[in-house]
Write a protein that holds these residues in place. Structure first.
Motif, PDB file in Angstrom:
ATOM      1  N   THR A  81       0.783  -1.245   0.000  1.00 38.91           N
ATOM      2  CA  THR A  81       0.000   0.000   0.000  1.00 38.91           C
ATOM      3  C   THR A  81       0.815   1.295   0.000  1.00 38.91           C
ATOM      4  OG1 THR A  81      -0.176  -0.097   2.403  1.00 38.91           O
ATOM      5  CG2 THR A  81      -1.975  -1.083   1.135  1.00 38.91           C
ATOM      6  N   GLU A  82       2.001   1.251   0.532  1.00 37.78           N
ATOM      7  CA  GLU A  82       2.802   2.473   0.613  1.00 37.78           C
ATOM      8  C   GLU A  82       3.666   2.650  -0.635  1.00 37.78           C
ATOM      9  OE1 GLU A  82       2.957   4.961   2.985  1.00 37.78           O
ATOM     10  OE2 GLU A  82       1.292   3.975   4.014  1.00 37.78           O
ATOM     11  N   THR A  83       3.855   3.877  -1.042  1.00 40.33           N
ATOM     12  CA  THR A  83       4.734   4.182  -2.169  1.00 40.33           C
ATOM     13  C   THR A  83       6.171   3.863  -1.808  1.00 40.33           C
ATOM     14  OG1 THR A  83       3.252   6.005  -2.697  1.00 40.33           O
ATOM     15  CG2 THR A  83       5.379   5.991  -3.797  1.00 40.33           C
ATOM     16  N   THR A  84       6.522   4.156  -0.577  1.00 40.77           N
ATOM     17  CA  THR A  84       7.851   3.849  -0.061  1.00 40.77           C
ATOM     18  C   THR A  84       7.740   3.524   1.420  1.00 40.77           C
ATOM     19  OG1 THR A  84      10.136   4.625   0.221  1.00 40.77           O
ATOM     20  CG2 THR A  84       8.404   6.275   0.453  1.00 40.77           C
ATOM     21  N   THR A  85       8.656   2.723   1.904  1.00 35.35           N
ATOM     22  CA  THR A  85       8.715   2.437   3.341  1.00 35.35           C
ATOM     23  C   THR A  85      10.007   2.995   3.926  1.00 35.35           C
ATOM     24  OG1 THR A  85       9.709   0.277   2.913  1.00 35.35           O
ATOM     25  CG2 THR A  85       7.309   0.349   3.175  1.00 35.35           C
ATOM     26  N   ARG A  86      10.712   3.785   3.158  1.00 40.61           N
ATOM     27  CA  ARG A  86      11.978   4.381   3.604  1.00 40.61           C
ATOM     28  C   ARG A  86      11.696   5.580   4.499  1.00 40.61           C
ATOM     29  NH1 ARG A  86      14.426   0.314   3.608  1.00 40.61           N
ATOM     30  NH2 ARG A  86      14.313  -0.845   1.706  1.00 40.61           N
ATOM     31  N   ILE A  87      12.418   5.675   5.609  1.00 37.42           N
ATOM     32  CA  ILE A  87      12.173   6.746   6.566  1.00 37.42           C
ATOM     33  C   ILE A  87      12.831   8.056   6.164  1.00 37.42           C
ATOM     34  CG2 ILE A  87      11.864   5.189   8.517  1.00 37.42           C
ATOM     35  CD1 ILE A  87      14.783   6.007   9.330  1.00 37.42           C
ATOM     36  N   ASN A  88      13.760   8.001   5.201  1.00 43.09           N
ATOM     37  CA  ASN A  88      14.440   9.215   4.757  1.00 43.09           C
ATOM     38  C   ASN A  88      14.742   9.103   3.270  1.00 43.09           C
ATOM     39  OD1 ASN A  88      17.012  10.927   4.236  1.00 43.09           O
ATOM     40  ND2 ASN A  88      16.211  11.685   6.178  1.00 43.09           N
ATOM     41  N   ARG A  89      14.711  10.226   2.610  1.00 38.53           N
ATOM     42  CA  ARG A  89      14.937  10.272   1.151  1.00 38.53           C
ATOM     43  C   ARG A  89      16.287   9.677   0.757  1.00 38.53           C
ATOM     44  NH1 ARG A  89      15.029   9.829  -3.583  1.00 38.53           N
ATOM     45  NH2 ARG A  89      14.778  11.437  -5.151  1.00 38.53           N
ATOM     46  N   LEU A  91      17.676   7.124   1.710  1.00 38.80           N
ATOM     47  CA  LEU A  91      17.669   5.666   1.709  1.00 38.80           C
ATOM     48  C   LEU A  91      16.944   5.076   0.497  1.00 38.80           C
ATOM     49  CD1 LEU A  91      17.014   4.944   5.485  1.00 38.80           C
ATOM     50  CD2 LEU A  91      19.196   5.140   4.281  1.00 38.80           C
ATOM     51  N   GLU A  92      16.392   5.930  -0.341  1.00 35.39           N
ATOM     52  CA  GLU A  92      15.729   5.453  -1.556  1.00 35.39           C
ATOM     53  C   GLU A  92      16.756   4.870  -2.513  1.00 35.39           C
ATOM     54  OE1 GLU A  92      12.572   5.136  -1.946  1.00 35.39           O
ATOM     55  OE2 GLU A  92      11.888   6.364  -0.275  1.00 35.39           O
ATOM     56  N   ASN A  93      16.293   4.133  -3.504  1.00 36.23           N
ATOM     57  CA  ASN A  93      17.188   3.463  -4.448  1.00 36.23           C
ATOM     58  C   ASN A  93      18.137   4.405  -5.167  1.00 36.23           C
ATOM     59  OD1 ASN A  93      16.228   0.933  -3.831  1.00 36.23           O
ATOM     60  ND2 ASN A  93      14.708   0.938  -5.452  1.00 36.23           N
ATOM     61  N   ASP A  94      17.686   5.635  -5.439  1.00 38.37           N
ATOM     62  CA  ASP A  94      18.575   6.573  -6.134  1.00 38.37           C
ATOM     63  C   ASP A  94      19.599   7.201  -5.190  1.00 38.37           C
ATOM     64  OD1 ASP A  94      17.106   8.408  -4.680  1.00 38.37           O
ATOM     65  OD2 ASP A  94      16.221   9.389  -6.425  1.00 38.37           O
ATOM     66  N   GLU A  95      19.491   6.874  -3.895  1.00 37.56           N
ATOM     67  CA  GLU A  95      20.416   7.328  -2.852  1.00 37.56           C
ATOM     68  C   GLU A  95      20.612   8.842  -2.837  1.00 37.56           C
ATOM     69  OE1 GLU A  95      24.033   5.050  -2.858  1.00 37.56           O
ATOM     70  OE2 GLU A  95      22.936   3.165  -2.921  1.00 37.56           O
ATOM     71  N   TYR A  96      19.551   9.584  -3.126  1.00 37.09           N
ATOM     72  CA  TYR A  96      19.618  11.039  -3.083  1.00 37.09           C
ATOM     73  C   TYR A  96      19.940  11.488  -1.655  1.00 37.09           C
ATOM     74  CZ  TYR A  96      18.267  15.889  -2.978  1.00 37.09           C
ATOM     75  OH  TYR A  96      18.279  17.244  -2.811  1.00 37.09           O
ATOM     76  N   CYS A  97      20.962  12.289  -1.528  1.00 40.80           N
ATOM     77  CA  CYS A  97      21.353  12.797  -0.211  1.00 40.80           C
ATOM     78  C   CYS A  97      21.730  14.273  -0.320  1.00 40.80           C
ATOM     79  CB  CYS A  97      22.554  12.026   0.333  1.00 40.80           C
ATOM     80  SG  CYS A  97      22.124  10.438   1.055  1.00 40.80           S
ATOM     81  N   ALA A 107      24.461  11.021   9.873  1.00 36.74           N
ATOM     82  CA  ALA A 107      22.998  11.013   9.828  1.00 36.74           C
ATOM     83  C   ALA A 107      22.509   9.837   8.996  1.00 36.74           C
ATOM     84  CB  ALA A 107      22.473  12.327   9.250  1.00 36.74           C
ATOM     85  N   ARG A 108      23.116   9.612   7.835  1.00 34.80           N
ATOM     86  CA  ARG A 108      22.715   8.496   6.968  1.00 34.80           C
ATOM     87  C   ARG A 108      22.962   7.162   7.671  1.00 34.80           C
ATOM     88  NH1 ARG A 108      23.953   5.004   2.625  1.00 34.80           N
ATOM     89  NH2 ARG A 108      22.324   5.045   1.064  1.00 34.80           N
ATOM     90  N   CYS A 109      24.059   7.051   8.386  1.00 36.35           N
ATOM     91  CA  CYS A 109      24.334   5.821   9.140  1.00 36.35           C
ATOM     92  C   CYS A 109      23.227   5.561  10.166  1.00 36.35           C
ATOM     93  CB  CYS A 109      25.698   5.908   9.823  1.00 36.35           C
ATOM     94  SG  CYS A 109      27.089   5.861   8.691  1.00 36.35           S
ATOM     95  N   PHE A 110      22.782   6.626  10.839  1.00 35.63           N
ATOM     96  CA  PHE A 110      21.697   6.501  11.802  1.00 35.63           C
ATOM     97  C   PHE A 110      20.410   6.070  11.104  1.00 35.63           C
ATOM     98  CE2 PHE A 110      17.925   8.538  13.637  1.00 35.63           C
ATOM     99  CZ  PHE A 110      17.831   7.814  14.804  1.00 35.63           C
TER     100      PHE A 110
END
Length: 134
Positions: A81-89, A91-97, A107-110
């Motif tokens: 049901t969710e578009t994403t289950t990632r808690i932060n952008r 962590l998405e597949n494109d690894e946008y940071c 922060a990303r490690c956390f």
């Protein structure tokens, strides 16, 4: 993370179907859970496409769980049901940071660790667990 209303409804629908243990019409689900019938049907279609429920047509038609409650996890429902289950952008597949992100970004490690804990909990929590909660 903020879950969509459709995810909340999907969880409630799966719980209801688990308790009924028989074919249930979208109309019954709508009436019992006070969810608009067209929305119930939309969610049931998503759950069917995710192999969580089966659909039957005809006068004896309706919806029934495809798996036992002990074999359906909260992660399964959220994935459906969710578009994403990632808690932060980041962590998405494109690894946008942000511009500070590197492999040693604290922060990303956390976020990675937090995501792992959340995913693990969702994968361990089954519908059967919810049915047994007091």
């Amino acid at each position: 993370m903020h879950l969509k209303m459709s995810t909340d409804y999907a969880v409630r629908i799966i719980i209801y179907l688990s308790e009924k243990q028989c074919r249930v019409s979208s109309k019954e689900v709508s009436e019992k859970l006070v969810i608009p019938q067209n929305y119930v049907f939309k969610i049931l279609k998503i759950l069917q496409e995710s192999n969580l429920v089966n659909s039957y047509s005809g006068s004896d038609g309706g919806f029934i769980l495809r798996k036992k409650p002990k074999d359906i996890t909260m992660f399964d429902i959220m994935q459906a049901t969710e578009t994403t289950t990632r808690i932060n952008r980041c962590l998405e597949n494109d690894e946008y940071c942000s511009r500070y992100a590197t492999t040693t970004c604290k922060a990303r490690c956390f976020y990675i660790k937090m995501q792992m804990y959340m995913d693990d909990m969702l994968k361990r929590m089954t519908i059967q667990d919810l049915l047994e909660m007091k």
